[in-house]
Each structure stands twice: as C-alpha cells, then as structure tokens.
Design a protein around this motif. Structure first.
Motif, PDB file in Angstrom:
ATOM      1  N   GLY A 145       0.830  -1.194   0.000  1.00  0.00           N
ATOM      2  CA  GLY A 145       0.000   0.000   0.000  1.00  0.00           C
ATOM      3  C   GLY A 145       0.861   1.238   0.000  1.00  0.00           C
ATOM      4  N   SER A 146       0.224   2.391   0.124  1.00  0.00           N
ATOM      5  CA  SER A 146       0.974   3.642   0.103  1.00  0.00           C
ATOM      6  C   SER A 146       1.757   3.800   1.400  1.00  0.00           C
ATOM      7  N   HIS A 147       2.842   4.512   1.304  1.00  0.00           N
ATOM      8  CA  HIS A 147       3.725   4.830   2.434  1.00  0.00           C
ATOM      9  C   HIS A 147       4.379   3.607   3.052  1.00  0.00           C
ATOM     10  N   TRP A 148       4.550   2.536   2.299  1.00  0.00           N
ATOM     11  CA  TRP A 148       5.304   1.367   2.750  1.00  0.00           C
ATOM     12  C   TRP A 148       6.561   1.281   1.933  1.00  0.00           C
ATOM     13  N   ASP A 149       7.691   1.412   2.583  1.00  0.00           N
ATOM     14  CA  ASP A 149       8.975   1.320   1.907  1.00  0.00           C
ATOM     15  C   ASP A 149       9.501  -0.101   2.068  1.00  0.00           C
ATOM     16  N   PRO A 150       9.695  -0.837   0.993  1.00  0.00           N
ATOM     17  CA  PRO A 150      10.192  -2.201   1.099  1.00  0.00           C
ATOM     18  C   PRO A 150      11.670  -2.290   1.487  1.00  0.00           C
ATOM     19  N   ALA A 151      12.378  -1.168   1.459  1.00  0.00           N
ATOM     20  CA  ALA A 151      13.787  -1.150   1.845  1.00  0.00           C
ATOM     21  C   ALA A 151      14.027   0.045   2.764  1.00  0.00           C
ATOM     22  N   PRO A 152      13.443   0.024   3.968  1.00  0.00           N
ATOM     23  CA  PRO A 152      13.491   1.203   4.832  1.00  0.00           C
ATOM     24  C   PRO A 152      14.860   1.420   5.473  1.00  0.00           C
ATOM     25  N   LEU A 153      15.110   2.673   5.818  1.00  0.00           N
ATOM     26  CA  LEU A 153      16.277   2.969   6.632  1.00  0.00           C
ATOM     27  C   LEU A 153      15.998   2.484   8.052  1.00  0.00           C
ATOM     28  N   ASP A 154      14.762   2.659   8.501  1.00  0.00           N
ATOM     29  CA  ASP A 154      14.402   2.289   9.862  1.00  0.00           C
ATOM     30  C   ASP A 154      12.877   2.267   9.982  1.00  0.00           C
ATOM     31  N   TYR A 155      12.337   1.215  10.571  1.00  0.00           N
ATOM     32  CA  TYR A 155      10.917   1.178  10.906  1.00  0.00           C
ATOM     33  C   TYR A 155      10.817   1.173  12.422  1.00  0.00           C
ATOM     34  N   GLU A 156      10.519   2.317  12.998  1.00  0.00           N
ATOM     35  CA  GLU A 156      10.412   2.413  14.446  1.00  0.00           C
ATOM     36  C   GLU A 156       9.030   1.961  14.895  1.00  0.00           C
ATOM     37  N   GLY A 157       8.985   1.341  16.048  1.00  0.00           N
ATOM     38  CA  GLY A 157       7.709   0.987  16.654  1.00  0.00           C
ATOM     39  C   GLY A 157       7.020  -0.217  16.046  1.00  0.00           C
ATOM     40  N   THR A 158       7.689  -0.976  15.194  1.00  0.00           N
ATOM     41  CA  THR A 158       7.023  -2.131  14.606  1.00  0.00           C
ATOM     42  C   THR A 158       7.225  -3.384  15.441  1.00  0.00           C
ATOM     43  N   GLY A 159       8.105  -3.309  16.435  1.00  0.00           N
ATOM     44  CA  GLY A 159       8.339  -4.467  17.286  1.00  0.00           C
ATOM     45  C   GLY A 159       8.923  -5.641  16.509  1.00  0.00           C
ATOM     46  N   GLY A 160       9.528  -5.362  15.390  1.00  0.00           N
ATOM     47  CA  GLY A 160      10.132  -6.432  14.603  1.00  0.00           C
ATOM     48  C   GLY A 160       9.140  -7.204  13.761  1.00  0.00           C
ATOM     49  N   ASN A 161       7.863  -6.862  13.808  1.00  0.00           N
ATOM     50  CA  ASN A 161       6.844  -7.571  13.036  1.00  0.00           C
ATOM     51  C   ASN A 161       6.508  -6.776  11.783  1.00  0.00           C
ATOM     52  N   MET A 162       7.288  -6.972  10.779  1.00  0.00           N
ATOM     53  CA  MET A 162       7.033  -6.276   9.521  1.00  0.00           C
ATOM     54  C   MET A 162       5.931  -6.996   8.765  1.00  0.00           C
ATOM     55  N   PRO A 163       5.062  -6.260   8.107  1.00  0.00           N
ATOM     56  CA  PRO A 163       4.041  -6.905   7.295  1.00  0.00           C
ATOM     57  C   PRO A 163       4.694  -7.659   6.142  1.00  0.00           C
ATOM     58  N   ARG A 164       4.073  -8.739   5.730  1.00  0.00           N
ATOM     59  CA  ARG A 164       4.592  -9.504   4.608  1.00  0.00           C
ATOM     60  C   ARG A 164       4.338  -8.726   3.323  1.00  0.00           C
ATOM     61  N   MET A 165       5.379  -8.462   2.608  1.00  0.00           N
ATOM     62  CA  MET A 165       5.207  -7.705   1.364  1.00  0.00           C
ATOM     63  C   MET A 165       6.327  -8.035   0.399  1.00  0.00           C
ATOM     64  N   THR A 166       6.064  -7.696  -0.824  1.00  0.00           N
ATOM     65  CA  THR A 166       7.057  -7.810  -1.871  1.00  0.00           C
ATOM     66  C   THR A 166       7.305  -6.406  -2.387  1.00  0.00           C
ATOM     67  N   GLY A 167       8.538  -6.138  -2.741  1.00  0.00           N
ATOM     68  CA  GLY A 167       8.847  -4.824  -3.295  1.00  0.00           C
ATOM     69  C   GLY A 167      10.333  -4.636  -3.433  1.00  0.00           C
ATOM     70  N   ALA A 168      10.694  -3.488  -3.983  1.00  0.00           N
ATOM     71  CA  ALA A 168      12.102  -3.154  -4.171  1.00  0.00           C
ATOM     72  C   ALA A 168      12.217  -1.648  -4.409  1.00  0.00           C
ATOM     73  N   CYS A 169      13.445  -1.157  -4.267  1.00  0.00           N
ATOM     74  CA  CYS A 169      13.736   0.259  -4.493  1.00  0.00           C
ATOM     75  C   CYS A 169      14.985   0.400  -5.348  1.00  0.00           C
ATOM     76  N   THR A 170      15.064   1.524  -6.063  1.00  0.00           N
ATOM     77  CA  THR A 170      16.295   1.855  -6.749  1.00  0.00           C
ATOM     78  C   THR A 170      17.309   2.257  -5.692  1.00  0.00           C
ATOM     79  N   VAL A 171      18.542   2.432  -6.086  1.00  0.00           N
ATOM     80  CA  VAL A 171      19.533   2.948  -5.153  1.00  0.00           C
ATOM     81  C   VAL A 171      19.225   4.412  -4.896  1.00  0.00           C
ATOM     82  N   TRP A 172      19.649   4.906  -3.752  1.00  0.00           N
ATOM     83  CA  TRP A 172      19.475   6.334  -3.422  1.00  0.00           C
ATOM     84  C   TRP A 172      20.296   7.164  -4.404  1.00  0.00           C
ATOM     85  N   GLN A 173      19.708   8.212  -4.930  1.00  0.00           N
ATOM     86  CA  GLN A 173      20.390   9.109  -5.867  1.00  0.00           C
ATOM     87  C   GLN A 173      20.403  10.500  -5.305  1.00  0.00           C
TER      88      GLN A 173
END
Length: 173
Positions: A145-173
């Motif tokens: 969905g929107s606002h879900w980064d499949p390659a985050p710098l940090d997900y605070e407050g998730t307690g280590g339970n990331m939702p199951r998802m597929t995705g990818a990102c380009t390299v940072w430019q």
C-alpha cells in the motif's frame, strides 16, 4: 565652428550598436517551456508543467517483465519524480504501488514525496508528483500500500513484526 556629419550610414551603424547593447537577453525556448523550478515544482505534475522534455534516467528497476520503475530528473526544472509502467500481460491480481522516497541531504528521516501511484491492468502507467532534486531520492514499488517502503532505513515501533510484502527500491540518488 565645424560640425561633423554622420550621414545615413553612420546613423544606421550607431543605431545598430546601441540596439545590441540594450538588447534584453531572452530565455531559450527550452528554458521557457518549464513551468516551475526546484522547490516550486514540489508536489506538481511534471507533464503538466513541461518538465518531461529533458527528463533523464537516474535509476531503474524491474519486477521481472511485469513492472518497470524509473527515477527521472529534469535539469530544466531541477526536479525528480518516478515513472512506472506495468506490462499489459501482467497476470497478478494484486495492485502494485509506486512511490518516490526522499531524505534530506544533511541526513534525517526518509519520507514519501508526492503521490503514490496505484498500478493495475486497467491503470498500467503512472508517475508521481515532483520533488525538488536537492536531497537524496529513490523510487520504490510494493504490494502492501501507500507509504510502505520495502527497503526502509528504519521502521520504528514495529516491534520487529514487519508486514509480509514484496517490493524493491532503486539505489538512493
């Protein structure tokens, strides 16, 4: 008293020199085509403002043959955005989300910039809104969905339970 007479040729030459000295520089057609620049492009459509004519590819990623995601930059607008296209033969039932992510050059939290594009077989092409090119940017896709980064710098407050998802990102430019 003697006076000097210029005559018509001399007057024409003087007028030509004066007109060149007073000429106001005009923007080139390419520069005039852009409807915004840097921070004034924030949150705006690159095609509506003419920023697409000189768009150059910064980075690209593909999800097999199904999805192509491109991070692009316009020099005339000094802005970035994401262009994405879904293969018409895509057989997946789930929509795919495409988003532009940014972080300040001096560091700090990353955030989604511009709109999330929702791609399906019925809506196979889209682009995000623009962001000022200053900063660090990446293009991502996911099936969550929107606002879900499949390659985050940090997900605070998730307690280590990331939702199951597929995705990818380009390299940072």
């Amino acid at each position: 008293m003697r006076t000097r007479r210029w005559g018509r040729a001399g007057a024409a030459l003087a007028l030509l020199c004066l007109s060149q000295a007073l000429a106001v520089p005009q923007a080139s057609a390419d520069e005039a085509a852009a409807g915004c620049y840097a921070e004034t492009c924030q949150g705006k459509d690159p095609y509506a403002l003419g920023c697409d004519w000189d768009a150059e590819l910064l980075s690209q990623l593909n999800k097999g043959n199904d999805l192509e995601v491109r991070l692009v930059y316009s020099d005339s607008c000094h802005a970035v955005w994401v262009k994405a296209s879904l293969n018409p033969a895509y057989t997946g039932q789930e929509p795919l989300y495409v988003e532009l992510w940014s972080t300040p050059t001096i560091g700090g939290a990353q955030w989604p910039s511009g709109t999330t594009k929702y791609l399906t077989r019925e809506l196979p092409v889209g682009n995000t809104l623009m962001r000022d090119w200053q900063g660090t940017n990446k293009a991502c896709w996911n099936n969550q969905g929107s606002h879900w980064d499949p390659a985050p710098l940090d997900y605070e407050g998730t307690g280590g339970n990331m939702p199951r998802m597929t995705g990818a990102c380009t390299v940072w430019q």
